[in-house]
Design a protein around this motif. Sequence first.
Motif, PDB file in Angstrom:
ATOM      1  N   PHE A 439      44.770  82.797 -53.753  1.00  0.00           N
ATOM      2  CA  PHE A 439      46.095  82.374 -54.194  1.00  0.00           C
ATOM      3  C   PHE A 439      45.934  81.393 -55.342  1.00  0.00           C
ATOM      4  O   PHE A 439      44.843  80.874 -55.576  1.00  0.00           O
ATOM      5  N   VAL A 440      47.014  81.151 -56.063  1.00  0.00           N
ATOM      6  CA  VAL A 440      46.976  80.178 -57.151  1.00  0.00           C
ATOM      7  C   VAL A 440      46.774  78.784 -56.570  1.00  0.00           C
ATOM      8  O   VAL A 440      47.093  78.517 -55.430  1.00  0.00           O
ATOM      9  N   SER A 441      46.241  77.887 -57.362  1.00  0.00           N
ATOM     10  CA  SER A 441      46.051  76.518 -56.913  1.00  0.00           C
ATOM     11  C   SER A 441      46.410  75.558 -58.033  1.00  0.00           C
ATOM     12  O   SER A 441      46.571  75.958 -59.182  1.00  0.00           O
ATOM     13  N   GLY A 442      46.532  74.266 -57.699  1.00  0.00           N
ATOM     14  CA  GLY A 442      46.938  73.289 -58.696  1.00  0.00           C
ATOM     15  C   GLY A 442      48.438  73.088 -58.665  1.00  0.00           C
ATOM     16  O   GLY A 442      49.181  73.758 -57.942  1.00  0.00           O
ATOM     17  N   ALA A 443      48.922  72.161 -59.467  1.00  0.00           N
ATOM     18  CA  ALA A 443      50.336  71.793 -59.431  1.00  0.00           C
ATOM     19  C   ALA A 443      51.231  72.832 -60.082  1.00  0.00           C
ATOM     20  O   ALA A 443      52.402  72.943 -59.745  1.00  0.00           O
ATOM     21  N   GLY A 444      50.707  73.602 -61.035  1.00  0.00           N
ATOM     22  CA  GLY A 444      51.563  74.527 -61.772  1.00  0.00           C
ATOM     23  C   GLY A 444      51.170  75.968 -61.564  1.00  0.00           C
ATOM     24  O   GLY A 444      50.020  76.338 -61.755  1.00  0.00           O
ATOM     25  N   TYR A 445      52.119  76.797 -61.155  1.00  0.00           N
ATOM     26  CA  TYR A 445      51.859  78.224 -61.033  1.00  0.00           C
ATOM     27  C   TYR A 445      51.884  78.857 -62.420  1.00  0.00           C
ATOM     28  O   TYR A 445      52.509  78.337 -63.343  1.00  0.00           O
ATOM     29  N   PRO A 446      51.237  80.012 -62.585  1.00  0.00           N
ATOM     30  CA  PRO A 446      51.173  80.640 -63.912  1.00  0.00           C
ATOM     31  C   PRO A 446      52.528  80.903 -64.551  1.00  0.00           C
ATOM     32  O   PRO A 446      52.672  80.808 -65.763  1.00  0.00           O
ATOM     33  N   ILE A 447      53.565  81.218 -63.755  1.00  0.00           N
ATOM     34  CA  ILE A 447      54.848  81.557 -64.361  1.00  0.00           C
ATOM     35  C   ILE A 447      55.707  80.327 -64.598  1.00  0.00           C
ATOM     36  O   ILE A 447      56.763  80.413 -65.181  1.00  0.00           O
ATOM     37  N   TYR A 448      55.248  79.158 -64.104  1.00  0.00           N
ATOM     38  CA  TYR A 448      56.021  77.933 -64.288  1.00  0.00           C
ATOM     39  C   TYR A 448      55.205  76.951 -65.114  1.00  0.00           C
ATOM     40  O   TYR A 448      54.577  76.048 -64.605  1.00  0.00           O
ATOM     41  N   ARG A 449      55.197  77.097 -66.416  1.00  0.00           N
ATOM     42  CA  ARG A 449      54.377  76.245 -67.263  1.00  0.00           C
ATOM     43  C   ARG A 449      55.187  75.156 -67.944  1.00  0.00           C
ATOM     44  O   ARG A 449      54.669  74.412 -68.754  1.00  0.00           O
ATOM     45  N   SER A 450      56.460  75.049 -67.619  1.00  0.00           N
ATOM     46  CA  SER A 450      57.303  74.043 -68.249  1.00  0.00           C
ATOM     47  C   SER A 450      57.349  72.776 -67.408  1.00  0.00           C
ATOM     48  O   SER A 450      57.398  72.823 -66.188  1.00  0.00           O
ATOM     49  N   ASP A 451      57.338  71.632 -68.072  1.00  0.00           N
ATOM     50  CA  ASP A 451      57.451  70.364 -67.357  1.00  0.00           C
ATOM     51  C   ASP A 451      58.800  70.224 -66.661  1.00  0.00           C
ATOM     52  O   ASP A 451      58.977  69.361 -65.800  1.00  0.00           O
ATOM     53  N   THR A 452      59.758  71.078 -67.024  1.00  0.00           N
ATOM     54  CA  THR A 452      61.073  71.036 -66.390  1.00  0.00           C
ATOM     55  C   THR A 452      60.962  71.214 -64.887  1.00  0.00           C
ATOM     56  O   THR A 452      61.755  70.694 -64.120  1.00  0.00           O
ATOM     57  N   TYR A 453      59.958  71.958 -64.441  1.00  0.00           N
ATOM     58  CA  TYR A 453      59.880  72.337 -63.037  1.00  0.00           C
ATOM     59  C   TYR A 453      59.010  71.401 -62.205  1.00  0.00           C
ATOM     60  O   TYR A 453      58.879  71.577 -61.019  1.00  0.00           O
ATOM     61  N   HIS A 454      58.354  70.447 -62.839  1.00  0.00           N
ATOM     62  CA  HIS A 454      57.425  69.619 -62.078  1.00  0.00           C
ATOM     63  C   HIS A 454      57.678  68.142 -62.290  1.00  0.00           C
ATOM     64  O   HIS A 454      58.207  67.718 -63.306  1.00  0.00           O
ATOM     65  N   CYS A 455      57.270  67.363 -61.308  1.00  0.00           N
ATOM     66  CA  CYS A 455      57.522  65.933 -61.351  1.00  0.00           C
ATOM     67  C   CYS A 455      56.441  65.217 -62.155  1.00  0.00           C
ATOM     68  O   CYS A 455      55.385  65.776 -62.446  1.00  0.00           O
ATOM     69  N   THR A 456      56.721  63.999 -62.489  1.00  0.00           N
ATOM     70  CA  THR A 456      55.742  63.154 -63.152  1.00  0.00           C
ATOM     71  C   THR A 456      55.178  62.171 -62.133  1.00  0.00           C
ATOM     72  O   THR A 456      55.697  62.020 -61.042  1.00  0.00           O
ATOM     73  N   ALA A 457      54.098  61.506 -62.502  1.00  0.00           N
ATOM     74  CA  ALA A 457      53.477  60.528 -61.615  1.00  0.00           C
ATOM     75  C   ALA A 457      53.148  59.273 -62.411  1.00  0.00           C
ATOM     76  O   ALA A 457      52.820  59.346 -63.600  1.00  0.00           O
ATOM     77  N   THR A 458      53.252  58.141 -61.765  1.00  0.00           N
ATOM     78  CA  THR A 458      52.874  56.865 -62.356  1.00  0.00           C
ATOM     79  C   THR A 458      51.762  56.262 -61.508  1.00  0.00           C
ATOM     80  O   THR A 458      51.894  56.143 -60.285  1.00  0.00           O
ATOM     81  N   VAL A 459      50.654  55.917 -62.131  1.00  0.00           N
ATOM     82  CA  VAL A 459      49.522  55.309 -61.444  1.00  0.00           C
ATOM     83  C   VAL A 459      49.413  53.863 -61.907  1.00  0.00           C
ATOM     84  O   VAL A 459      49.330  53.589 -63.107  1.00  0.00           O
ATOM     85  N   LYS A 460      49.417  52.923 -60.953  1.00  0.00           N
ATOM     86  CA  LYS A 460      49.400  51.502 -61.286  1.00  0.00           C
ATOM     87  C   LYS A 460      48.255  50.797 -60.572  1.00  0.00           C
ATOM     88  O   LYS A 460      48.087  50.937 -59.357  1.00  0.00           O
ATOM     89  N   LEU A 461      47.463  50.067 -61.326  1.00  0.00           N
ATOM     90  CA  LEU A 461      46.436  49.231 -60.747  1.00  0.00           C
ATOM     91  C   LEU A 461      47.076  47.885 -60.411  1.00  0.00           C
ATOM     92  O   LEU A 461      47.558  47.176 -61.295  1.00  0.00           O
ATOM     93  N   ALA A 462      47.106  47.564 -59.118  1.00  0.00           N
ATOM     94  CA  ALA A 462      47.810  46.370 -58.664  1.00  0.00           C
ATOM     95  C   ALA A 462      47.105  45.088 -59.094  1.00  0.00           C
ATOM     96  O   ALA A 462      45.942  45.097 -59.515  1.00  0.00           O
ATOM     97  N   GLU A 463      47.820  43.994 -58.947  1.00  0.00           N
ATOM     98  CA  GLU A 463      47.328  42.707 -59.415  1.00  0.00           C
ATOM     99  C   GLU A 463      46.051  42.266 -58.717  1.00  0.00           C
ATOM    100  O   GLU A 463      45.262  41.492 -59.265  1.00  0.00           O
ATOM    101  N   ASP A 464      45.800  42.750 -57.477  1.00  0.00           N
ATOM    102  CA  ASP A 464      44.590  42.326 -56.775  1.00  0.00           C
ATOM    103  C   ASP A 464      43.335  42.984 -57.319  1.00  0.00           C
ATOM    104  O   ASP A 464      42.215  42.660 -56.918  1.00  0.00           O
ATOM    105  N   GLY A 465      43.513  43.957 -58.220  1.00  0.00           N
ATOM    106  CA  GLY A 465      42.367  44.605 -58.851  1.00  0.00           C
ATOM    107  C   GLY A 465      41.678  45.638 -57.991  1.00  0.00           C
ATOM    108  O   GLY A 465      40.781  46.343 -58.466  1.00  0.00           O
ATOM    109  N   GLY A 466      42.071  45.771 -56.732  1.00  0.00           N
ATOM    110  CA  GLY A 466      41.400  46.720 -55.858  1.00  0.00           C
ATOM    111  C   GLY A 466      42.316  47.742 -55.231  1.00  0.00           C
ATOM    112  O   GLY A 466      41.884  48.562 -54.425  1.00  0.00           O
ATOM    113  N   THR A 467      43.587  47.666 -55.576  1.00  0.00           N
ATOM    114  CA  THR A 467      44.557  48.597 -55.007  1.00  0.00           C
ATOM    115  C   THR A 467      45.170  49.441 -56.109  1.00  0.00           C
ATOM    116  O   THR A 467      45.591  48.903 -57.141  1.00  0.00           O
ATOM    117  N   VAL A 468      45.192  50.749 -55.893  1.00  0.00           N
ATOM    118  CA  VAL A 468      45.821  51.666 -56.835  1.00  0.00           C
ATOM    119  C   VAL A 468      47.069  52.236 -56.179  1.00  0.00           C
ATOM    120  O   VAL A 468      47.005  52.759 -55.057  1.00  0.00           O
TER     121      VAL A 468
END
Length: 476
Positions: A439-468
Amino acid sequence: MSDYHVINSRLPRLDAPAKATGRAVFIDDMTFPGMLHAALLQSPLPHARILRIDTSKAERLPGVKAVITSKDAGLVRYGVSPARYDETVFCHDRVRYVGDEIAAVAAVDAETAEEAVSLIQVDYEELPAVLTIEAAMAEGAPQLHDEFPRNISAEVHQEFGNAADALKASDLVKTTTFKNKRQDGAFLEPPGCIAVFDLDGRLTLHSSTQAPHYVQRTVAMVLGLPVGKVRVVKPYVGGGFGIKAAANTGELTACLLARKTGKPVKFIYSREQVFMLCRARHQFVHRMTTGVKKDGTLLALQHECYLDGGAYSSFGIATVYYAGSLLGGPYKLPNMKYDGWRVYTNKPTCGAQRGHGGVAARAAWEQQLDMIAEELGIDPIDLRLKNMMQAGDVTCNDLNMSSLGMRECIEAVRNGSGWAAKKGKLPKGKGIGMACGFFVSGAGYPIYRSDTYHCTATVKLAEDGGTVQVYSASAE
């Protein structure tokens, strides 16, 4: 010993204690001050013309705060695939299956809402219904959607290589027809939601959804809101399996009622309504013709498939595509021809369920490969290993095997299961078998290549320096 703390380790699920102890909060556990409860009026007929809707008695019932029909909801067409926007929140001219939604009520409690729904009077002109693929595609059959002749929701026609010539060159050609059963997801938690508008007109929808980004997009489109004014919050979810991967009528109804009343509105599907909503696995009819050499080398697959899609499209546009395209691997198959049709019928809509499209097709072909192995006198595992692709190979339909450990997996299973001592040697009623999946794998299927169909993510390194911290609308 691993050099890493996370990679190549088994980490406990962070939500496991909350779920195991019952402290996890699901949508039906949630409440808001002044919250109203919604109920849906659904069609008792599989196919009928709506002649008249009278909501006056429901509106007069004490405790009822709003009654809405298509006149209030509008006729914005929506769906999962833009190519097949074929649904509106409520039916305005015809109902197309038992359970099709006609009206909704918001009241001070669920019992009052249900009573109000029973007071809505609808006059119908019953129409002939088509309940099978054959009846739906027959000449002169009643049409569910005028813009889709012969009740064909979608069709896919593909050929890679030359299947006809390869079949002529084959030493063994086998044709088999397979038919599976329509299947419902039957998750423990029925879909539910609570819609809340704030004083600035911003909507927050708490929903037991698998795909908040899909729901956000559909709700914004149907209600005519900017996407930035719609927030979808996913609490703990008690099973989804694909059925909860798109916006449902209950969510849209709660949002419309919340906007009309100015109050939070909660809606939870009953178990009966879950089965009428369906959106689960299609019924398939597969006709497969496979050609091989005497030594078991695969030469060609010629494949016809018909899907019973129910009344609307949902995820079915992708499903009919997957039903053929995913048989290009994990075996080396130089020639493949596929013709697939998804058909409208007057039944609950089918959609996405656990590898939709790929599962029934794979099960059917793997069974046929076992039949071929038996006719050729070849061990079924040896047949698969002979034809197995390797990392770096590309399927005939241009799917790249960037990584593939299938050969190593099969060999480990054969050695660890005692295959040689068990295959064909176990007492009656017991057996051992194997099959491969792809089966297909990953966040995007071959027929859905537009960002319209998928969410975004924000990654933040916290102030303690050890928490993401990772903020994402992706659900498990």
